[in-house]
Scaffold this motif. Structure first.
Motif, PDB file in Angstrom:
ATOM      1  N   UNK A  83      18.879  45.733  32.007  1.00  7.81           N
ATOM      2  CA  UNK A  83      18.447  45.070  33.235  1.00  7.81           C
ATOM      3  C   UNK A  83      19.665  44.740  34.097  1.00  7.81           C
ATOM      4  N   UNK A  84      19.417  44.704  35.385  1.00 10.54           N
ATOM      5  CA  UNK A  84      20.455  44.347  36.356  1.00 10.54           C
ATOM      6  C   UNK A  84      19.982  43.117  37.105  1.00 10.54           C
ATOM      7  N   UNK A  85      20.897  42.179  37.356  1.00 13.76           N
ATOM      8  CA  UNK A  85      20.535  40.938  38.021  1.00 13.76           C
ATOM      9  C   UNK A  85      21.420  40.716  39.234  1.00 13.76           C
ATOM     10  N   UNK A  86      20.859  40.027  40.214  1.00 17.32           N
ATOM     11  CA  UNK A  86      21.610  39.637  41.397  1.00 17.32           C
ATOM     12  C   UNK A  86      21.901  38.151  41.286  1.00 17.32           C
ATOM     13  N   UNK A  87      23.152  37.794  41.484  1.00 12.66           N
ATOM     14  CA  UNK A  87      23.571  36.414  41.258  1.00 12.66           C
ATOM     15  C   UNK A  87      22.833  35.444  42.159  1.00 12.66           C
ATOM     16  N   UNK A  88      22.459  34.306  41.593  1.00 16.26           N
ATOM     17  CA  UNK A  88      21.828  33.246  42.366  1.00 16.26           C
ATOM     18  C   UNK A  88      22.892  32.442  43.102  1.00 16.26           C
ATOM     19  N   UNK A  89      22.550  31.904  44.265  1.00 20.67           N
ATOM     20  CA  UNK A  89      23.538  31.213  45.101  1.00 20.67           C
ATOM     21  C   UNK A  89      23.998  29.894  44.508  1.00 20.67           C
ATOM     22  N   UNK A  90      23.118  29.227  43.766  1.00 16.04           N
ATOM     23  CA  UNK A  90      23.461  27.873  43.336  1.00 16.04           C
ATOM     24  C   UNK A  90      23.491  27.743  41.821  1.00 16.04           C
ATOM     25  N   UNK A  91      23.890  28.788  41.131  1.00 14.19           N
ATOM     26  CA  UNK A  91      23.975  28.723  39.678  1.00 14.19           C
ATOM     27  C   UNK A  91      25.410  28.421  39.296  1.00 14.19           C
ATOM     28  N   UNK A  92      25.670  27.177  38.904  1.00  7.21           N
ATOM     29  CA  UNK A  92      27.037  26.764  38.602  1.00  7.21           C
ATOM     30  C   UNK A  92      27.571  27.388  37.320  1.00  7.21           C
ATOM     31  N   UNK A  93      26.697  27.928  36.478  1.00  6.56           N
ATOM     32  CA  UNK A  93      27.146  28.519  35.234  1.00  6.56           C
ATOM     33  C   UNK A  93      27.664  29.943  35.411  1.00  6.56           C
ATOM     34  N   UNK A 114      48.328  54.662  39.386  1.00 10.27           N
ATOM     35  CA  UNK A 114      49.355  53.889  40.073  1.00 10.27           C
ATOM     36  C   UNK A 114      48.848  52.582  40.663  1.00 10.27           C
ATOM     37  N   UNK A 115      47.562  52.508  40.993  1.00 12.56           N
ATOM     38  CA  UNK A 115      47.074  51.337  41.718  1.00 12.56           C
ATOM     39  C   UNK A 115      46.731  50.195  40.774  1.00 12.56           C
ATOM     40  N   UNK A 116      47.250  48.989  41.016  1.00 10.78           N
ATOM     41  CA  UNK A 116      46.828  47.832  40.231  1.00 10.78           C
ATOM     42  C   UNK A 116      45.439  47.401  40.675  1.00 10.78           C
ATOM     43  N   UNK A 117      44.740  46.591  39.880  1.00  9.02           N
ATOM     44  CA  UNK A 117      43.413  46.116  40.298  1.00  9.02           C
ATOM     45  C   UNK A 117      43.506  45.325  41.594  1.00  9.02           C
ATOM     46  N   UNK A 118      42.458  45.389  42.405  1.00  5.31           N
ATOM     47  CA  UNK A 118      42.434  44.615  43.640  1.00  5.31           C
ATOM     48  C   UNK A 118      42.422  43.124  43.328  1.00  5.31           C
ATOM     49  N   UNK A 119      43.066  42.341  44.180  1.00  2.00           N
ATOM     50  CA  UNK A 119      43.096  40.900  43.976  1.00  2.00           C
ATOM     51  C   UNK A 119      41.688  40.326  44.109  1.00  2.00           C
ATOM     52  N   UNK A 120      41.320  39.490  43.166  1.00  2.00           N
ATOM     53  CA  UNK A 120      39.975  38.918  43.155  1.00  2.00           C
ATOM     54  C   UNK A 120      39.828  37.900  44.275  1.00  2.00           C
ATOM     55  N   UNK A 121      38.813  38.045  45.093  1.00  2.00           N
ATOM     56  CA  UNK A 121      38.581  37.118  46.190  1.00  2.00           C
ATOM     57  C   UNK A 121      38.001  35.812  45.653  1.00  2.00           C
ATOM     58  N   UNK A 122      38.378  34.709  46.262  1.00  2.00           N
ATOM     59  CA  UNK A 122      37.893  33.399  45.836  1.00  2.00           C
ATOM     60  C   UNK A 122      36.467  33.137  46.317  1.00  2.00           C
ATOM     61  N   UNK A 123      36.091  33.787  47.411  1.00  2.00           N
ATOM     62  CA  UNK A 123      34.764  33.546  47.968  1.00  2.00           C
ATOM     63  C   UNK A 123      33.677  34.078  47.041  1.00  2.00           C
ATOM     64  N   UNK A 124      32.656  33.269  46.817  1.00  2.00           N
ATOM     65  CA  UNK A 124      31.546  33.671  45.962  1.00  2.00           C
ATOM     66  C   UNK A 124      30.769  34.820  46.579  1.00  2.00           C
ATOM     67  N   UNK A 125      30.548  35.868  45.781  1.00  2.00           N
ATOM     68  CA  UNK A 125      29.802  37.037  46.259  1.00  2.00           C
ATOM     69  C   UNK A 125      28.381  36.968  45.714  1.00  2.00           C
ATOM     70  N   UNK A 126      27.447  36.513  46.549  1.00  2.00           N
ATOM     71  CA  UNK A 126      26.080  36.338  46.079  1.00  2.00           C
ATOM     72  C   UNK A 126      25.314  37.651  46.011  1.00  2.00           C
ATOM     73  N   UNK A 127      25.936  38.743  46.454  1.00  2.00           N
ATOM     74  CA  UNK A 127      25.284  40.050  46.351  1.00  2.00           C
ATOM     75  C   UNK A 127      25.702  40.789  45.083  1.00  2.00           C
ATOM     76  N   UNK A 128      26.521  40.145  44.271  1.00  2.00           N
ATOM     77  CA  UNK A 128      27.022  40.760  43.049  1.00  2.00           C
ATOM     78  C   UNK A 128      25.888  41.169  42.125  1.00  2.00           C
ATOM     79  N   UNK A 129      25.982  42.374  41.584  1.00  2.00           N
ATOM     80  CA  UNK A 129      25.007  42.856  40.604  1.00  2.00           C
ATOM     81  C   UNK A 129      25.686  42.940  39.247  1.00  2.00           C
ATOM     82  N   UNK A 130      25.049  42.366  38.252  1.00  2.00           N
ATOM     83  CA  UNK A 130      25.571  42.393  36.889  1.00  2.00           C
ATOM     84  C   UNK A 130      24.584  43.174  36.023  1.00  2.00           C
ATOM     85  N   UNK A 131      25.126  43.994  35.137  1.00  2.00           N
ATOM     86  CA  UNK A 131      24.303  44.882  34.318  1.00  2.00           C
ATOM     87  C   UNK A 131      24.364  44.441  32.855  1.00  2.00           C
TER      88      UNK A 131
END
Length: 266
Positions: A83-93, A114-131
């Motif tokens: 299953x894939x989930x989209x992050x909730x806006x107000x889930x502190x966990x 050659x490329x290092x990983x991109x720097x992680x942005x501090x802003x919360x990404x509520x469109x993130x999909x987790x598998x």
């Protein structure tokens, strides 16, 4: 009178130490851990696909899926393929990290060379999909042949997939003299140490093998290098060159992706 007071205080301190020890051991056990997601797509073992808001009960490996008619489907891991989930806006966990990069490579370029990983942005990404995927697992009982289906979060691409299980751990924190733990104050007349608790999310990493088995990475660097023994020196050098931490979920995913890129093509 002084002797009586000293005896009473000594008894209370001994009792507090005994109780504190047993509570401390209990407090380091897993706490109930449920996460709410605003949307999801669930692929069942039957091949059917369901969609809707989802609650993941991590300790029990059960999901509660809210259907369009507001009924709730309760599904255990045995009935779910992935299953894939989209992050909730107000889930502190939730831990908001961009694992899309590590699963599929950078949007531009390749993470392998050659490329290092991109720097992680501090802003919360509520469109993130987790598998999440289901694997048969012995629940870290090394000498047990019994395996049952369990949910693992996919953090990297394959064929060897970095997996994660998160647990909410309750830990004990003793408030010592610096915080008034031994002071004579309101509610604490005998200076007995006061105990408080805090919770944190603990990561456990695994390697999902092509044959479907799950290899625990209890010591991520040691165990991962052992799993890729022939490429261990290259992997270690890659991590060093890019300043990647084997204990950080996002950075470990890059390391696994790199390790996969070194495998002979089938």
């Amino acid at each position: 009178m002084k002797r009586l007071r000293y005896s009473l205080v000594s008894s209370l301190l001994a009792l507090a130490a005994t109780v504190g020890g047993s509570v401390g051991a209990h407090a380091q056990q897993r706490a109930s851990f449920t996460q709410q997601f605003a949307g999801s797509t669930v692929l069942l073992t039957t091949g059917d696909t369901l969609r809707g808001p989802l609650a993941l009960h991590r300790n029990e490996d059960v999901i509660l899926l809210t259907m369009p008619d507001n009924t709730v489907n309760t599904l255990s891991a045995v009935a779910v393929q992935s299953f894939a989930v989209k992050a909730a806006k107000r889930d502190n966990n939730l831990v908001y990290q961009d694992f899309y990069d590590t699963r599929s490579g950078f949007y531009r370029g390749s993470p392998y060379y050659d490329m290092p990983p991109r720097r992680l942005l501090e802003k919360t990404d509520t469109s993130l999909v987790r598998v999440f995927r289901t694997y048969r697992w012995n629940h870290d009982k090394d000498y047990s042949d019994f395996k049952s289906p369990a949910f693992f979060e996919q953090l990297s691409s394959g064929p060897n997939i970095l997996l994660r299980r998160e647990a909410l751990v309750e830990r004990v924190m003793n408030n010592g003299p610096m915080y008034g733990g031994y002071g004579y104050g309101y509610g604490n007349p005998y200076g007995v140490p006061r105990t408080s608790y805090y919770r944190e999310i603990k990561d456990a990493f695994y390697l999902g093998l092509p044959n479907g088995n799950v290899l625990p990475l209890r010591s991520p660097k040691k165990d991962l290098l052992a799993a890729f023994r022939q490429q261990a020196k290259q992997i270690e050098q890659y991590a060093k060159d890019n300043k990647l931490d084997f204990t950080d979920a996002r950075e470990l995913a890059f390391i696994v992706n790199y390790a996969n890129s070194l495998q002979p093509k089938q």
